[in-house]
Write a protein that holds these residues in place. Structure first.
Motif, PDB file in Angstrom:
ATOM      1  N   LEU A  36       1.650 -18.014  19.588  1.00  0.00           N
ATOM      2  CA  LEU A  36       1.518 -19.153  18.677  1.00  0.00           C
ATOM      3  C   LEU A  36       0.089 -19.698  18.684  1.00  0.00           C
ATOM      4  O   LEU A  36      -0.449 -20.061  17.628  1.00  0.00           O
ATOM      5  N   ILE A  37      -0.535 -19.740  19.849  1.00  0.00           N
ATOM      6  CA  ILE A  37      -1.911 -20.242  19.942  1.00  0.00           C
ATOM      7  C   ILE A  37      -2.877 -19.300  19.222  1.00  0.00           C
ATOM      8  O   ILE A  37      -3.734 -19.733  18.441  1.00  0.00           O
ATOM      9  N   ILE A  38      -2.744 -17.984  19.478  1.00  0.00           N
ATOM     10  CA  ILE A  38      -3.631 -17.008  18.838  1.00  0.00           C
ATOM     11  C   ILE A  38      -3.447 -17.030  17.328  1.00  0.00           C
ATOM     12  O   ILE A  38      -4.414 -17.073  16.559  1.00  0.00           O
ATOM     13  N   ARG A  39      -2.194 -17.022  16.870  1.00  0.00           N
ATOM     14  CA  ARG A  39      -1.942 -16.965  15.436  1.00  0.00           C
ATOM     15  C   ARG A  39      -2.327 -18.260  14.732  1.00  0.00           C
ATOM     16  O   ARG A  39      -2.776 -18.241  13.584  1.00  0.00           O
ATOM     17  N   ALA A  40      -2.155 -19.393  15.400  1.00  0.00           N
ATOM     18  CA  ALA A  40      -2.593 -20.656  14.804  1.00  0.00           C
ATOM     19  C   ALA A  40      -4.106 -20.662  14.623  1.00  0.00           C
ATOM     20  O   ALA A  40      -4.632 -21.132  13.606  1.00  0.00           O
ATOM     21  N   ALA A  41      -4.823 -20.093  15.610  1.00  0.00           N
ATOM     22  CA  ALA A  41      -6.281 -20.022  15.512  1.00  0.00           C
ATOM     23  C   ALA A  41      -6.719 -19.082  14.388  1.00  0.00           C
ATOM     24  O   ALA A  41      -7.823 -19.230  13.845  1.00  0.00           O
ATOM     25  N   LEU A  42      -5.851 -18.124  14.030  1.00  0.00           N
ATOM     26  CA  LEU A  42      -6.191 -17.143  12.999  1.00  0.00           C
ATOM     27  C   LEU A  42      -5.759 -17.566  11.591  1.00  0.00           C
ATOM     28  O   LEU A  42      -5.958 -16.803  10.641  1.00  0.00           O
ATOM     29  N   ILE A  43      -5.195 -18.761  11.440  1.00  0.00           N
ATOM     30  CA  ILE A  43      -4.754 -19.201  10.110  1.00  0.00           C
ATOM     31  C   ILE A  43      -5.897 -19.189   9.092  1.00  0.00           C
ATOM     32  O   ILE A  43      -5.713 -18.725   7.957  1.00  0.00           O
ATOM     33  N   PRO A  44      -7.122 -19.684   9.424  1.00  0.00           N
ATOM     34  CA  PRO A  44      -8.214 -19.586   8.438  1.00  0.00           C
ATOM     35  C   PRO A  44      -8.515 -18.151   8.026  1.00  0.00           C
ATOM     36  O   PRO A  44      -8.803 -17.877   6.857  1.00  0.00           O
ATOM     37  N   VAL A  45      -8.419 -17.211   8.978  1.00  0.00           N
ATOM     38  CA  VAL A  45      -8.646 -15.796   8.654  1.00  0.00           C
ATOM     39  C   VAL A  45      -7.549 -15.293   7.727  1.00  0.00           C
ATOM     40  O   VAL A  45      -7.802 -14.548   6.773  1.00  0.00           O
ATOM     41  N   PHE A  46      -6.311 -15.709   7.992  1.00  0.00           N
ATOM     42  CA  PHE A  46      -5.194 -15.295   7.142  1.00  0.00           C
ATOM     43  C   PHE A  46      -5.358 -15.819   5.719  1.00  0.00           C
ATOM     44  O   PHE A  46      -5.080 -15.099   4.745  1.00  0.00           O
ATOM     45  N   LEU A  47      -5.816 -17.048   5.567  1.00  0.00           N
ATOM     46  CA  LEU A  47      -6.010 -17.612   4.236  1.00  0.00           C
ATOM     47  C   LEU A  47      -7.085 -16.836   3.471  1.00  0.00           C
ATOM     48  O   LEU A  47      -6.958 -16.598   2.264  1.00  0.00           O
ATOM     49  N   ARG A  48      -8.142 -16.422   4.190  1.00  0.00           N
ATOM     50  CA  ARG A  48      -9.162 -15.587   3.541  1.00  0.00           C
ATOM     51  C   ARG A  48      -8.581 -14.224   3.179  1.00  0.00           C
ATOM     52  O   ARG A  48      -8.950 -13.632   2.155  1.00  0.00           O
ATOM     53  N   GLN A  49      -7.661 -13.718   4.005  1.00  0.00           N
ATOM     54  CA  GLN A  49      -7.001 -12.450   3.702  1.00  0.00           C
ATOM     55  C   GLN A  49      -6.195 -12.557   2.413  1.00  0.00           C
ATOM     56  O   GLN A  49      -6.246 -11.661   1.567  1.00  0.00           O
ATOM     57  N   VAL A  50      -5.453 -13.648   2.255  1.00  0.00           N
ATOM     58  CA  VAL A  50      -4.651 -13.847   1.040  1.00  0.00           C
ATOM     59  C   VAL A  50      -5.557 -13.904  -0.185  1.00  0.00           C
ATOM     60  O   VAL A  50      -5.261 -13.323  -1.234  1.00  0.00           O
ATOM     61  N   SER A  51      -6.686 -14.603  -0.049  1.00  0.00           N
ATOM     62  CA  SER A  51      -7.642 -14.688  -1.151  1.00  0.00           C
ATOM     63  C   SER A  51      -8.200 -13.305  -1.483  1.00  0.00           C
ATOM     64  O   SER A  51      -8.348 -12.943  -2.657  1.00  0.00           O
ATOM     65  N   ALA A  52      -8.494 -12.519  -0.440  1.00  0.00           N
ATOM     66  CA  ALA A  52      -9.011 -11.165  -0.659  1.00  0.00           C
ATOM     67  C   ALA A  52      -7.963 -10.279  -1.334  1.00  0.00           C
ATOM     68  O   ALA A  52      -8.288  -9.447  -2.190  1.00  0.00           O
ATOM     69  N   GLN A  53      -6.700 -10.451  -0.985  1.00  0.00           N
ATOM     70  CA  GLN A  53      -5.631  -9.684  -1.614  1.00  0.00           C
ATOM     71  C   GLN A  53      -5.549 -10.003  -3.103  1.00  0.00           C
ATOM     72  O   GLN A  53      -5.337  -9.116  -3.938  1.00  0.00           O
ATOM     73  N   ARG A  54      -5.705 -11.284  -3.438  1.00  0.00           N
ATOM     74  CA  ARG A  54      -5.671 -11.676  -4.845  1.00  0.00           C
ATOM     75  C   ARG A  54      -6.838 -11.040  -5.603  1.00  0.00           C
ATOM     76  O   ARG A  54      -6.671 -10.553  -6.733  1.00  0.00           O
ATOM     77  N   ARG A  55      -8.033 -11.029  -4.986  1.00  0.00           N
ATOM     78  CA  ARG A  55      -9.186 -10.429  -5.650  1.00  0.00           C
ATOM     79  C   ARG A  55      -8.993  -8.922  -5.812  1.00  0.00           C
ATOM     80  O   ARG A  55      -9.419  -8.339  -6.812  1.00  0.00           O
ATOM     81  N   MET A  56      -8.355  -8.278  -4.824  1.00  0.00           N
ATOM     82  CA  MET A  56      -8.084  -6.852  -4.946  1.00  0.00           C
ATOM     83  C   MET A  56      -7.147  -6.578  -6.118  1.00  0.00           C
ATOM     84  O   MET A  56      -7.305  -5.589  -6.840  1.00  0.00           O
ATOM     85  N   ARG A  57      -6.174  -7.450  -6.316  1.00  0.00           N
ATOM     86  CA  ARG A  57      -5.247  -7.266  -7.440  1.00  0.00           C
ATOM     87  C   ARG A  57      -5.973  -7.424  -8.768  1.00  0.00           C
ATOM     88  O   ARG A  57      -5.751  -6.645  -9.706  1.00  0.00           O
ATOM     89  N   LEU A  58      -6.870  -8.407  -8.862  1.00  0.00           N
ATOM     90  CA  LEU A  58      -7.632  -8.610 -10.087  1.00  0.00           C
ATOM     91  C   LEU A  58      -8.607  -7.461 -10.351  1.00  0.00           C
ATOM     92  O   LEU A  58      -8.988  -7.212 -11.497  1.00  0.00           O
ATOM     93  N   LEU A  59      -8.972  -6.761  -9.283  1.00  0.00           N
ATOM     94  CA  LEU A  59      -9.929  -5.662  -9.386  1.00  0.00           C
ATOM     95  C   LEU A  59      -9.294  -4.372  -9.895  1.00  0.00           C
ATOM     96  O   LEU A  59     -10.000  -3.468 -10.347  1.00  0.00           O
ATOM     97  N   GLN A  60      -7.956  -4.269  -9.847  1.00  0.00           N
ATOM     98  CA  GLN A  60      -7.281  -3.013 -10.143  1.00  0.00           C
ATOM     99  C   GLN A  60      -7.588  -2.435 -11.532  1.00  0.00           C
ATOM    100  O   GLN A  60      -7.780  -1.228 -11.650  1.00  0.00           O
ATOM    101  N   PRO A  61      -7.639  -3.251 -12.604  1.00  0.00           N
ATOM    102  CA  PRO A  61      -7.973  -2.653 -13.919  1.00  0.00           C
ATOM    103  C   PRO A  61      -9.335  -1.958 -13.928  1.00  0.00           C
ATOM    104  O   PRO A  61      -9.482  -0.877 -14.515  1.00  0.00           O
ATOM    105  N   ASP A  62     -10.326  -2.543 -13.266  1.00  0.00           N
ATOM    106  CA  ASP A  62     -11.649  -1.923 -13.197  1.00  0.00           C
ATOM    107  C   ASP A  62     -11.609  -0.639 -12.375  1.00  0.00           C
ATOM    108  O   ASP A  62     -12.280   0.349 -12.718  1.00  0.00           O
ATOM    109  N   LEU A  63     -10.836  -0.635 -11.290  1.00  0.00           N
ATOM    110  CA  LEU A  63     -10.707   0.577 -10.484  1.00  0.00           C
ATOM    111  C   LEU A  63     -10.005   1.681 -11.276  1.00  0.00           C
ATOM    112  O   LEU A  63     -10.348   2.857 -11.146  1.00  0.00           O
ATOM    113  N   LYS A  64      -9.015   1.285 -12.088  1.00  0.00           N
ATOM    114  CA  LYS A  64      -8.310   2.269 -12.914  1.00  0.00           C
ATOM    115  C   LYS A  64      -9.264   2.881 -13.945  1.00  0.00           C
ATOM    116  O   LYS A  64      -9.249   4.110 -14.169  1.00  0.00           O
TER     117      LYS A  64
END
Length: 260
Positions: free
Chosen positions: A48-76
């Protein structure tokens, strides 16, 4: 000390210090110091301590996932542009244009793996600490921030008859049937939560119209390979490590379902 041991030294000390600190707090509240459940809650608290400390990293991961989805038409479009071209120059040009797209959108395919990669040193540190506890108990020494007395307590502790430092392949005393059953139950929980989490990452990262591009194929491989790796490797892990990994997988799954 070898190079790997030198690198892992601080992580081993930190992991054991957090576990001991939580254990001491639980002991002062009335939980038995030598109980396997006290040490189990200490391991869960470490997660719980490690994962709570990683919440900011997880939020950046979610943002990166969204950008990857928006990038798919260009990759196609890029994939269609170089379709059928297998010469070296075309492959290099495609790779360069793909990297330019990633840079422009400030993301890359490894973004989804970042929280897990950050956890790897802590996982190996816990594995080394728990695997080394029986020897520390026998040789009258501590391990990391854990004293010899605490090492003996942990080595003697168990839940449902399964010692926390025992594993299926390496033994460790206690009821071996209990060790096997508890290991199987946690492997199933661990791999199921890993699969559900990765499938949600694939759904979030790769739209249906881009299901055949290289990123989609890479994500599908990860979807099935990671649970398999952890499932097969689980028989090597002490019960305490399985508790850690099952808890962190359940945390990750809950995060994927609650944070948008």
């Amino acid at each position: 000390m070898d190079f790997f041991g030198t690198i892992m030294g601080p992580f081993k000390w930190l992991v054991s210090a957090v576990m001991v600190g939580i254990h001491d707090v639980l002991s002062t509240t009335g939980m038995p110091a030598a109980s396997g459940w006290t040490w189990t809650v200490s391991i869960i608290g470490l997660v719980l301590i490690i994962r709570a400390a990683l919440i900011p990293v997880f939020l950046r991961q979610v943002s990166a996932q969204r950008r990857m989805r928006l990038l798919q038409p260009d990759l196609k479009k890029l994939q269609d542009k170089y379709k059928g071209k297998t010469d070296q120059l075309s492959r290099q040009a495609m790779a360069q244009e793909q990297m330019a797209l990633y840079k422009e959108h400030r993301t890359n395919p490894l973004s989804a793996c970042l929280p897990m990669l950050i956890q790897v040193p802590f996982f190996f540190a816990l594995f080394q600490v728990l695997s080394g506890i029986p020897a520390a108990a026998r040789e009258a020494r501590g391990i990391g921030a854990m004293t010899h007395e605490q090492a003996v307590q942990f080595d003697d502790s168990s839940i449902f008859g399964a010692p926390l430092s025992a594993s299926v392949l390496h033994g460790g005393g206690g009821d071996q049937v209990a060790v096997l059953v508890l290991t199987i139950v946690m492997i199933l929980a661990m791999t199921a939560s890993q699969f559900i989490t990765q499938r949600r990452i694939v759904a979030r990262t790769v739209p249906d119209e881009a299901a055949d591009n290289p990123l989609a194929r890479q994500q599908r491989v990860i979807l099935y390979i990671l649970p398999l790796v952890f499932g097969v490797g689980g028989v090597l892990f002490p019960i305490g490590v399985l508790i850690y990994w099952t808890t962190t997988n359940l945390w990750t799954m809950a995060q994927q379902f609650t944070i948008k």
